[in-house]
Design a protein around this motif. Structure first.
Motif, PDB file in Angstrom:
ATOM      1  N   LEU A  68      -5.377  -4.282   5.563  1.00  0.00           N
ATOM      2  CA  LEU A  68      -6.068  -4.746   4.324  1.00  0.00           C
ATOM      3  C   LEU A  68      -5.603  -3.930   2.925  1.00  0.00           C
ATOM      4  O   LEU A  68      -5.556  -4.560   1.929  1.00  0.00           O
ATOM      5  N   GLY A  69      -5.494  -2.491   3.224  1.00  0.00           N
ATOM      6  CA  GLY A  69      -4.925  -1.780   2.201  1.00  0.00           C
ATOM      7  C   GLY A  69      -3.602  -2.171   1.498  1.00  0.00           C
ATOM      8  O   GLY A  69      -3.489  -2.266   0.323  1.00  0.00           O
ATOM      9  N   TYR A  90     -15.181   4.814   7.797  1.00  0.00           N
ATOM     10  CA  TYR A  90     -13.806   4.229   8.015  1.00  0.00           C
ATOM     11  C   TYR A  90     -13.087   4.375   7.020  1.00  0.00           C
ATOM     12  O   TYR A  90     -11.802   4.799   6.951  1.00  0.00           O
ATOM     13  N   LEU A  91     -13.668   4.115   5.688  1.00  0.00           N
ATOM     14  CA  LEU A  91     -12.966   4.378   4.614  1.00  0.00           C
ATOM     15  C   LEU A  91     -12.545   5.775   4.178  1.00  0.00           C
ATOM     16  O   LEU A  91     -11.694   6.002   3.547  1.00  0.00           O
ATOM     17  N   GLU A  92     -13.733   6.610   4.414  1.00  0.00           N
ATOM     18  CA  GLU A  92     -13.530   7.937   4.274  1.00  0.00           C
ATOM     19  C   GLU A  92     -12.273   8.632   5.054  1.00  0.00           C
ATOM     20  O   GLU A  92     -11.301   9.399   4.599  1.00  0.00           O
ATOM     21  N   ARG A  93     -12.155   8.108   6.321  1.00  0.00           N
ATOM     22  CA  ARG A  93     -11.057   8.347   7.070  1.00  0.00           C
ATOM     23  C   ARG A  93      -9.848   8.098   6.707  1.00  0.00           C
ATOM     24  O   ARG A  93      -8.716   8.627   6.720  1.00  0.00           O
ATOM     25  N   GLU A 127      -6.111  10.108   5.255  1.00  0.00           N
ATOM     26  CA  GLU A 127      -4.938   9.783   5.742  1.00  0.00           C
ATOM     27  C   GLU A 127      -3.956   9.717   4.558  1.00  0.00           C
ATOM     28  O   GLU A 127      -2.770   9.654   4.443  1.00  0.00           O
ATOM     29  N   GLY A 128      -4.574   9.130   3.222  1.00  0.00           N
ATOM     30  CA  GLY A 128      -3.747   8.815   1.996  1.00  0.00           C
ATOM     31  C   GLY A 128      -3.908   7.576   1.630  1.00  0.00           C
ATOM     32  O   GLY A 128      -3.245   7.242   0.664  1.00  0.00           O
ATOM     33  N   THR A 140       0.092   4.014   2.812  1.00  0.00           N
ATOM     34  CA  THR A 140       0.470   4.369   4.187  1.00  0.00           C
ATOM     35  C   THR A 140       1.805   3.845   4.407  1.00  0.00           C
ATOM     36  O   THR A 140       2.633   4.366   4.784  1.00  0.00           O
ATOM     37  N   GLU A 141       1.715   2.497   3.896  1.00  0.00           N
ATOM     38  CA  GLU A 141       3.164   1.815   4.021  1.00  0.00           C
ATOM     39  C   GLU A 141       3.845   1.284   2.671  1.00  0.00           C
ATOM     40  O   GLU A 141       3.331   0.308   2.042  1.00  0.00           O
TER      41      GLU A 141
END
Length: 310
Positions: A244-245, A280-283, A287-288, A293-294
């Motif tokens: 989704l990000g 989950y959003l905090e995690r 992670e960045g 991430t991609e």
């Protein structure tokens, strides 16, 4: 032609093996005003004689343009809808959706809908059409449970939905549903993920994304789908958020207000929104961020035009 006891219904055969109602219809064609057609190697021409009931009336229209792009227009509506992603492991299926608000004063539109205790859908396209389809799907599941005492198989309801979509493409006076669905379920312990489209086609996926800017999500899913089968539920949800990000436009970010996750397991359904989604959003942020991430996946979506609101 004259009426007799064998012409009362289109399904009644006469002793001579004739369907008289069909013959009457063919006779009606002969009584109509003339229409001619011809074609060359590059073009086709139609010509028609128009009739008027009397001198005071206008002539009846004899040539009609049939819009052959109705389905394409409906599928374009799906592309304009906010992104929805779906993926499945060997035990669970997850849907993730980006919710939109009309403006800062309105709430975000609901993008994930629960159909039954084992089934949920994510929508991209016209929300009003999706609500109508969701109501029909719930009714079908309830009727099946009432008659057979078991949950309706997802493959059956999806095929029936595809037929419902396809019927709208056969009639000029009806328009196709302007919405695409991702249908997630777990039938008797077996997870499933289907995609439907306005043309009536259905597809089964390990993972996919639909809607605006969905290419970034597809790129992420294509790179990681082979590992989804052995993932636990928490990691599967994280993969959905990362995908989704990658669908979020450059000036926005994935938040607990515009994000939504549905987890379907053999033990039931769980929809994560707001405070339930925050861990989950905090995690993800630790992670960045899902959109970084991609990086290559995000770059593919930056040049896309801003989609219309649903």
């Amino acid at each position: 032609m004259f009426r007799n006891q064998y012409d009362t219904d289109v399904t009644v055969w006469s002793p001579e093996g004739r369907l008289l109602q069909v013959e009457y219809a063919m006779e009606s064609v002969k009584q109509g005003s003339a229409v001619v057609g011809l074609r060359s190697s590059k073009s086709t021409v139609l010509g028609a004689l128009k009739r008027s009931v009397n001198e005071l009336s206008s002539h009846q229209k004899k040539l009609m343009v049939i819009d052959s792009h109705k389905v394409e227009y409906a599928m374009e509506s799906v592309k304009q809808g906010s992104a929805v992603v779906g993926l499945r492991s060997s035990k669970s299926t997850v849907l993730g959706a980006l919710k939109r608000s009309v403006n800062e004063l309105s709430s975000h539109q609901k993008k994930l809908m629960v159909i039954d205790s084992h089934m949920a859908i994510g929508i991209a396209g016209l929300t009003a059409d999706a609500r109508s389809i969701a109501k029909w799907m719930r009714s079908e599941c309830l009727n099946h449970k009432y008659v057979y005492g078991t949950q309706m198989p997802t493959s059956k309801v999806v095929k029936d939905l595809a037929d419902k979509h396809q019927r709208t493409t056969q009639t000029y006076v009806r328009r196709p549903y302007g919405v695409g669905l991702l249908v997630a379920s777990v039938d008797r312990g077996v997870p499933a993920l289907f995609q439907t489209c306005p043309s009536g086609n259905i597809y089964e996926f390990y993972a996919t994304a639909i809607g605006a800017r969905s290419q970034g999500g597809k790129t992420y899913l294509e790179k990681h789908y082979e590992s989804f089968g052995t993932e636990d539920d928490d990691n599967l949800i994280m993969h959905a958020l990362r995908a989704l990000g990658a669908c979020v436009s450059g000036d926005q970010e994935l938040t607990e207000e515009n994000g939504s996750i549905a987890l379907v397991t053999s033990n039931g359904m769980q929809v994560l929104e707001g405070a339930n989604l925050r861990p989950y959003l905090e995690r993800l942020e630790a992670e960045g961020g899902g959109s970084t991430t991609e990086g290559d996946a995000t770059n593919e979506t930056k040049d896309e035009a801003e989609p219309m609101e649903e």
